[in-house]
Write a protein that holds these residues in place. Structure first.
Motif, PDB file in Angstrom:
ATOM      1  N   UNK A   1      49.873  22.740  33.815  1.00  0.00           N
ATOM      2  CA  UNK A   1      48.188  22.907  34.153  1.00  0.00           C
ATOM      3  C   UNK A   1      47.484  22.747  32.705  1.00  0.00           C
ATOM      4  N   UNK A   2      46.876  21.800  32.337  1.00  0.00           N
ATOM      5  CA  UNK A   2      46.113  21.831  31.334  1.00  0.00           C
ATOM      6  C   UNK A   2      44.479  21.571  31.375  1.00  0.00           C
ATOM      7  N   UNK A   3      43.972  22.269  32.725  1.00  0.00           N
ATOM      8  CA  UNK A   3      42.600  22.196  33.080  1.00  0.00           C
ATOM      9  C   UNK A   3      42.077  23.436  32.298  1.00  0.00           C
ATOM     10  N   UNK A   4      40.545  23.472  32.690  1.00  0.00           N
ATOM     11  CA  UNK A   4      39.957  24.396  32.037  1.00  0.00           C
ATOM     12  C   UNK A   4      39.892  25.784  32.797  1.00  0.00           C
ATOM     13  N   UNK A   5      40.616  25.693  34.061  1.00  0.00           N
ATOM     14  CA  UNK A   5      40.722  26.678  34.936  1.00  0.00           C
ATOM     15  C   UNK A   5      41.879  27.793  34.343  1.00  0.00           C
ATOM     16  N   UNK A   6      42.649  27.397  33.610  1.00  0.00           N
ATOM     17  CA  UNK A   6      43.836  27.885  33.018  1.00  0.00           C
ATOM     18  C   UNK A   6      43.792  28.234  31.564  1.00  0.00           C
ATOM     19  N   UNK A   7      42.471  27.865  30.812  1.00  0.00           N
ATOM     20  CA  UNK A   7      42.328  28.077  29.578  1.00  0.00           C
ATOM     21  C   UNK A   7      42.605  29.358  28.793  1.00  0.00           C
ATOM     22  N   UNK A   8      42.332  30.543  29.624  1.00  0.00           N
ATOM     23  CA  UNK A   8      42.250  31.951  28.781  1.00  0.00           C
ATOM     24  C   UNK A   8      43.783  32.277  28.820  1.00  0.00           C
ATOM     25  N   UNK A   9      44.750  31.765  29.374  1.00  0.00           N
ATOM     26  CA  UNK A   9      45.933  32.255  29.418  1.00  0.00           C
ATOM     27  C   UNK A   9      47.079  30.962  29.010  1.00  0.00           C
ATOM     28  N   UNK A  10      46.534  30.083  28.634  1.00  0.00           N
ATOM     29  CA  UNK A  10      47.356  29.110  28.118  1.00  0.00           C
ATOM     30  C   UNK A  10      48.344  29.021  26.945  1.00  0.00           C
ATOM     31  N   UNK A  11      47.867  29.827  25.955  1.00  0.00           N
ATOM     32  CA  UNK A  11      48.813  29.925  24.883  1.00  0.00           C
ATOM     33  C   UNK A  11      49.974  30.766  25.315  1.00  0.00           C
ATOM     34  N   UNK A  12      50.098  31.914  26.077  1.00  0.00           N
ATOM     35  CA  UNK A  12      51.110  32.473  26.452  1.00  0.00           C
ATOM     36  C   UNK A  12      51.977  31.814  27.257  1.00  0.00           C
ATOM     37  N   UNK A  13      51.487  31.098  28.236  1.00  0.00           N
ATOM     38  CA  UNK A  13      52.318  30.171  29.087  1.00  0.00           C
ATOM     39  C   UNK A  13      53.084  29.088  28.135  1.00  0.00           C
ATOM     40  N   UNK A  14      52.499  28.510  27.170  1.00  0.00           N
ATOM     41  CA  UNK A  14      53.094  27.685  26.390  1.00  0.00           C
ATOM     42  C   UNK A  14      54.248  28.229  25.675  1.00  0.00           C
ATOM     43  N   UNK A  15      54.165  29.487  25.190  1.00  0.00           N
ATOM     44  CA  UNK A  15      55.240  30.149  24.559  1.00  0.00           C
ATOM     45  C   UNK A  15      56.507  30.592  25.422  1.00  0.00           C
TER      46      UNK A  15
ATOM     47  N   UNK B   1      50.138  20.262  24.015  1.00  0.00           N
ATOM     48  CA  UNK B   1      49.159  20.337  25.235  1.00  0.00           C
ATOM     49  C   UNK B   1      48.010  21.008  24.796  1.00  0.00           C
ATOM     50  N   UNK B   2      46.898  20.439  25.493  1.00  0.00           N
ATOM     51  CA  UNK B   2      45.497  20.901  25.185  1.00  0.00           C
ATOM     52  C   UNK B   2      44.648  21.038  26.515  1.00  0.00           C
ATOM     53  N   UNK B   3      44.133  22.234  26.461  1.00  0.00           N
ATOM     54  CA  UNK B   3      43.505  22.441  27.901  1.00  0.00           C
ATOM     55  C   UNK B   3      42.169  21.473  27.936  1.00  0.00           C
ATOM     56  N   UNK B   4      41.601  21.069  29.170  1.00  0.00           N
ATOM     57  CA  UNK B   4      40.291  20.720  29.265  1.00  0.00           C
ATOM     58  C   UNK B   4      40.347  19.589  30.502  1.00  0.00           C
ATOM     59  N   UNK B   5      39.155  19.605  31.313  1.00  0.00           N
ATOM     60  CA  UNK B   5      39.044  18.491  32.081  1.00  0.00           C
ATOM     61  C   UNK B   5      39.215  19.408  33.539  1.00  0.00           C
ATOM     62  N   UNK B   6      39.120  18.568  34.584  1.00  0.00           N
ATOM     63  CA  UNK B   6      39.454  18.768  36.146  1.00  0.00           C
ATOM     64  C   UNK B   6      41.147  19.066  36.237  1.00  0.00           C
ATOM     65  N   UNK B   7      41.484  19.205  37.646  1.00  0.00           N
ATOM     66  CA  UNK B   7      42.876  19.317  37.951  1.00  0.00           C
ATOM     67  C   UNK B   7      43.193  18.317  38.909  1.00  0.00           C
TER      68      UNK B   7
END
Length: 369
Positions: free
Chosen positions: A153-167, A213-219
């Motif tokens: 999920x690369x939507x705005x709703x997960x932006x704050x924890x995105x980096x850790x999920x990637x790793x 992957x880059x976060x942004x947009x709806x889901x």
């Protein structure tokens, strides 16, 4: 002579135009339920495949009986156009209905630990609540090749924890994908699904795909699941039995999809895919999106994870990796098999042992006549 030549040229041009028009029409997606919007960098996919054809090299996670695909000759009523120098072999065409169901499942004890040493006699199968006629094969499938799709999920709703999920995802892929044996692909989704790395056994390429992957947009989570099952896993070539799985990281909140939740689940079942879901909701309390993720995993024989802390996401990946190497596979003949195209339920019962829990997909679609 010039006039006649012009007529021939015009006639040839018209024939080419007709052929091109017919080819374009064949490449169109159906109007429903596949209103999945194509991702930004990919061309429009070909039409969805029919329910998987029967084949001896189908996935060990297969859980639906299928009807073998007819050859071009059989589709045309046995008519064919052999070349003048080749014999007419249309009489050798054979159409066979496969009345066998294959299903992958896991068994855990009352403490949630995997039980890996059970035998065929320890299980009974119910198909539409009726005992199966026969369990034809049974295997402890701990080492089959994997075909894995990672949906993030690369939507705005997960932006704050995105980096850790990637790793965490990268570490999972590095530990799970074996070169020249397993394959995986990466899809990020917001409004549309985007393939950042296609099927490969190269973990470095997969890592780059995750980092791209880059976060942004709806889901549009349902669209992404539908796309990954239909256009990636269902159409991927197989050289023998494989185990298909999707790991879906999302908060479960969908606000942009064109297909419904049940249509996405249906496509995953037709593609014989087990879906594991990892919730990115770290509020500490369950919400509607978590229930959606649980429904998707439960319907496909997978498992849903709800980490209370963001660091627990890595633990969820470790448990998925363990489960993928701790599964059984069996095939059985239903008591009353019919090519009716309808959904049939499956229930596998553990017998001779107390406190065991069996988890598998809930059913399959019979082939249509």
């Amino acid at each position: 002579m010039k006039f006649r030549g012009a007529i021939l040229v015009l006639g040839s041009s018209f024939l080419v135009a007709v052929v091109v028009a017919q080819t374009s029409a064949q490449d169109e997606l159906p109007s429903a339920p596949s209103a999945v919007q194509q991702h930004r960098s990919q061309p429009k996919p070909p039409p969805p495949a029919p329910p998987p054809p029967a084949s001896t090299d189908q996935s060990a996670s297969k859980a639906e009986p299928t009807q073998s695909a007819a050859t071009p000759e059989s589709k045309n009523g046995g008519a064919s156009n052999p070349s003048p120098n080749s014999p007419d072999d249309s009489a050798a065409t054979i159409t066979k209905t496969v009345n066998e169901v294959n299903v992958v499942f896991t068994v855990t004890d009352k403490h949630g630990r995997y039980v890996k040493n059970l035998a065929k006699s320890d299980f009974a199968v119910l198909d539409d609540s009726k005992p199966a006629d026969q369990i034809r094969s049974f295997h402890n499938e701990t080492d089959l090749p994997l075909q894995v799709g990672l949906l993030v999920d690369a939507s705005n709703s997960v932006r704050d924890r995105f980096k850790f999920e990637q790793e965490s995802a990268i570490e999972f892929l590095n530990q799970t994908v074996r070169p020249k044996y397993d394959k995986a692909f990466i899809v990020g989704f917001d409004v549309t699904p985007e393939v950042t790395q296609d099927f490969t056994d190269n973990t470095e390429a997969l890592s780059r795909g995750v980092r791209a992957l880059r976060p942004g947009g709806g889901t549009a989570m349902y669209d992404a699941l539908y796309f990954a099952a239909r256009d990636k896993l269902l159409k991927e070539q197989q050289n023998g039995p494989v185990r298909r799985a999707i790991i879906l990281l999302s908060d479960g909140d969908d606000n942009m999809s064109h297909v419904t939740r049940e249509e996405a689940i249906d496509m995953a079942q037709r593609a014989e895919v087990i879906v594991y879901t990892i919730s990115t909701n770290v509020t500490g309390s369950r919400h509607v999106g978590d229930k959606v993720l649980e429904r998707i995993a439960d319907a496909t024989g997978g498992r849903s994870f709800f980490p209370f802390q963001i660091t627990d996401v890595a633990n969820a990946f470790v448990e998925i990796q363990d489960e993928l190497r701790s599964q059984y596979a069996l095939s059985y003949k239903p008591a009353e098999f019919r090519t009716d195209g309808r959904y049939h339920t499956i229930e596998i019962l553990a017998q001779n042992h107390k406190g065991l829990r069996v988890r598998s997909r809930r059913g399959y679609y019979a082939p249509a006549q």
